[in-house]
Motif scaffolding. Structure first.
Motif, mmCIF file in Angstrom:
data_model
loop_
_atom_site.group_PDB
_atom_site.id
_atom_site.type_symbol
_atom_site.label_atom_id
_atom_site.label_comp_id
_atom_site.label_asym_id
_atom_site.label_seq_id
_atom_site.Cartn_x
_atom_site.Cartn_y
_atom_site.Cartn_z
ATOM 1 N N UNK A 114 -24.090 1.004 3.033
ATOM 2 C CA UNK A 114 -22.785 1.946 2.687
ATOM 3 C C UNK A 114 -22.137 2.414 3.979
ATOM 4 N N UNK A 115 -22.685 1.981 5.106
ATOM 5 C CA UNK A 115 -22.224 2.559 6.621
ATOM 6 C C UNK A 115 -20.794 1.715 6.540
ATOM 7 N N UNK A 116 -19.954 2.449 7.244
ATOM 8 C CA UNK A 116 -18.526 1.691 7.386
ATOM 9 C C UNK A 116 -18.434 1.002 8.721
ATOM 10 N N UNK A 117 -19.071 1.623 9.560
ATOM 11 C CA UNK A 117 -19.152 0.765 11.045
ATOM 12 C C UNK A 117 -20.158 1.274 11.949
ATOM 13 N N UNK A 118 -20.665 0.579 12.911
ATOM 14 C CA UNK A 118 -21.449 1.025 13.932
ATOM 15 C C UNK A 118 -21.429 0.789 15.306
ATOM 16 N N UNK A 119 -22.044 1.373 16.307
ATOM 17 C CA UNK A 119 -21.726 1.341 17.890
ATOM 18 C C UNK A 119 -23.528 1.065 17.960
ATOM 19 N N UNK A 120 -23.568 0.123 19.057
ATOM 20 C CA UNK A 120 -24.606 -0.107 19.712
ATOM 21 C C UNK A 120 -24.707 0.705 21.133
ATOM 22 N N UNK A 144 -26.000 1.481 24.991
ATOM 23 C CA UNK A 144 -25.105 2.372 25.109
ATOM 24 C C UNK A 144 -23.688 1.997 24.537
ATOM 25 N N UNK A 145 -22.939 3.265 24.395
ATOM 26 C CA UNK A 145 -21.495 3.041 24.002
ATOM 27 C C UNK A 145 -20.519 4.038 24.761
ATOM 28 N N UNK A 146 -19.299 3.610 24.684
ATOM 29 C CA UNK A 146 -18.252 4.417 25.330
ATOM 30 C C UNK A 146 -18.159 5.768 24.481
ATOM 31 N N UNK A 147 -18.172 6.865 24.684
ATOM 32 C CA UNK A 147 -18.037 8.005 23.874
ATOM 33 C C UNK A 147 -16.467 8.059 23.421
ATOM 34 N N UNK A 148 -15.497 7.413 24.185
ATOM 35 C CA UNK A 148 -14.033 7.272 23.973
ATOM 36 C C UNK A 148 -13.989 6.130 22.806
ATOM 37 N N UNK A 149 -14.625 5.397 22.779
ATOM 38 C CA UNK A 149 -14.604 4.307 21.666
ATOM 39 C C UNK A 149 -15.062 4.957 20.362
ATOM 40 N N UNK A 150 -16.193 5.811 20.321
ATOM 41 C CA UNK A 150 -16.495 6.399 19.150
ATOM 42 C C UNK A 150 -15.594 7.273 18.599
ATOM 43 N N UNK A 151 -14.786 8.213 19.549
ATOM 44 C CA UNK A 151 -13.624 8.991 19.215
ATOM 45 C C UNK A 151 -12.563 8.240 18.439
ATOM 46 N N UNK A 152 -12.336 6.999 19.263
ATOM 47 C CA UNK A 152 -11.097 6.136 18.584
ATOM 48 C C UNK A 152 -11.643 5.815 17.274
ATOM 49 N N UNK A 153 -12.761 5.498 17.033
ATOM 50 C CA UNK A 153 -13.312 5.126 15.783
ATOM 51 C C UNK A 153 -13.107 6.373 14.677
ATOM 52 N N UNK A 154 -13.625 7.350 15.236
ATOM 53 C CA UNK A 154 -13.589 8.767 14.302
ATOM 54 C C UNK A 154 -11.964 8.963 13.766
ATOM 55 N N UNK A 155 -11.128 8.857 14.875
ATOM 56 C CA UNK A 155 -9.955 9.316 14.531
ATOM 57 C C UNK A 155 -9.378 8.275 13.482
ATOM 58 N N UNK A 156 -9.524 7.068 13.664
ATOM 59 C CA UNK A 156 -9.035 6.111 12.979
ATOM 60 C C UNK A 156 -9.350 5.854 11.468
ATOM 61 N N UNK A 157 -10.856 6.449 11.220
ATOM 62 C CA UNK A 157 -11.198 6.323 9.902
ATOM 63 C C UNK A 157 -10.670 7.758 9.175
ATOM 64 N N UNK A 158 -10.330 8.742 10.035
ATOM 65 C CA UNK A 158 -10.253 10.134 9.523
ATOM 66 C C UNK A 158 -8.549 10.053 8.965
ATOM 67 N N UNK A 159 -7.952 9.321 9.824
ATOM 68 C CA UNK A 159 -6.370 9.122 9.422
ATOM 69 C C UNK A 159 -6.467 8.227 8.362
#
Length: 228
Positions: free
Chosen positions: A98-104, A106-121
């Motif tokens: 049931x996960x919606x997305x994933x990041x491997x 090391x990842x960029x925190x900014x990429x993570x924040x972009x995903x968070x923003x998109x999902x919440x919107x």
């Protein structure tokens, strides 16, 4: 940065990584809850109104897979998985649970924040009372409820968005590339197998109605009401 009401649960046992994520979330105006193990994560989830979960897989006491599975029993909120492994089986298992997305990592925190923003919107930006209906399947984009022949079914955030997109474009072939751009955005790091996995899970939850999500060979998918 302005304050908003979105509350994010960050589940990460590595203190430095967890603190970095928390700092970025606060900088972007979100409220943040944090847990360093799976048991604490579930306790926080059950006692707070959480809008999104950022979930590491390798955790003390209760692993991320178990946390994801238990959250999904009662909630369809977005879950982003963090994993140190690029193993395809890991990502597919995450989607199956049931996960919606994933990041491997090391990842960029900014990429993570972009995903968070998109999902919440996408999760909160719907209009109350906006219905999409076809052949016994009814989607209410305001309440984010889906019913099949009058029976409510539980979809993840991503499954809901895929079904809504296909039904809105009934009879039209939607390519996997179009689905990726619409649902995950252009910063998506997975591949077409991710789409296939979500479609498979969605069909299973729709039961006999899953047949109306038609695979168009070498193209993508389309919703065909007449197959119901």
């Amino acid at each position: 940065m302005g304050f908003n009401m979105n509350k994010i649960l960050v589940v990460e046992d590595e203190d430095i990584l967890r603190e970095v994520i928390i700092d970025y979330l606060i900088e972007d105006g979100y409220q943040a809850l944090e847990a360093a193990d799976g048991e604490t994560a579930l306790e926080l989830f059950q006692s707070n109104s959480v809008d999104l979960v950022i979930l590491d897989i390798v955790l003390p006491k209760l692993d991320g897979w178990s946390v994801c599975r238990r959250i999904r029993k009662n909630s369809s909120i977005p879950i982003i998985i963090l994993t140190a492994r690029s193993d395809e089986d890991d990502s597919l298992l995450g989607y199956e649970l049931g996960a919606d997305d994933y990041l491997i990592k090391p990842y960029s925190p900014r990429v993570l924040m972009a995903k968070v923003k998109r999902f919440l919107e996408k999760y909160s930006g719907t209009v109350d009372g906006m219905l999409i209906s076809a052949g016994g399947i009814v989607i209410n984009r305001g309440s984010r409820l889906v019913s099949v022949d009058g029976n409510t079914i539980n979809l993840t955030h991503t499954e809901f968005e895929i079904l809504a997109y296909l039904m809105q474009n009934k009879g039209t072939v939607i390519t996997r590339e179009q689905l990726i751009a619409k649902i995950w955005g252009y910063n998506f790091y997975g591949d077409e197998k991710t789409v296939n996995s979500h479609i498979r899970n969605l069909r299973a939850k729709l039961g006999s109605k899953g047949a109306c999500i038609v695979t168009v060979i070498r193209s993508g998918y389309k919703f065909e009401e007449e197959r119901l």
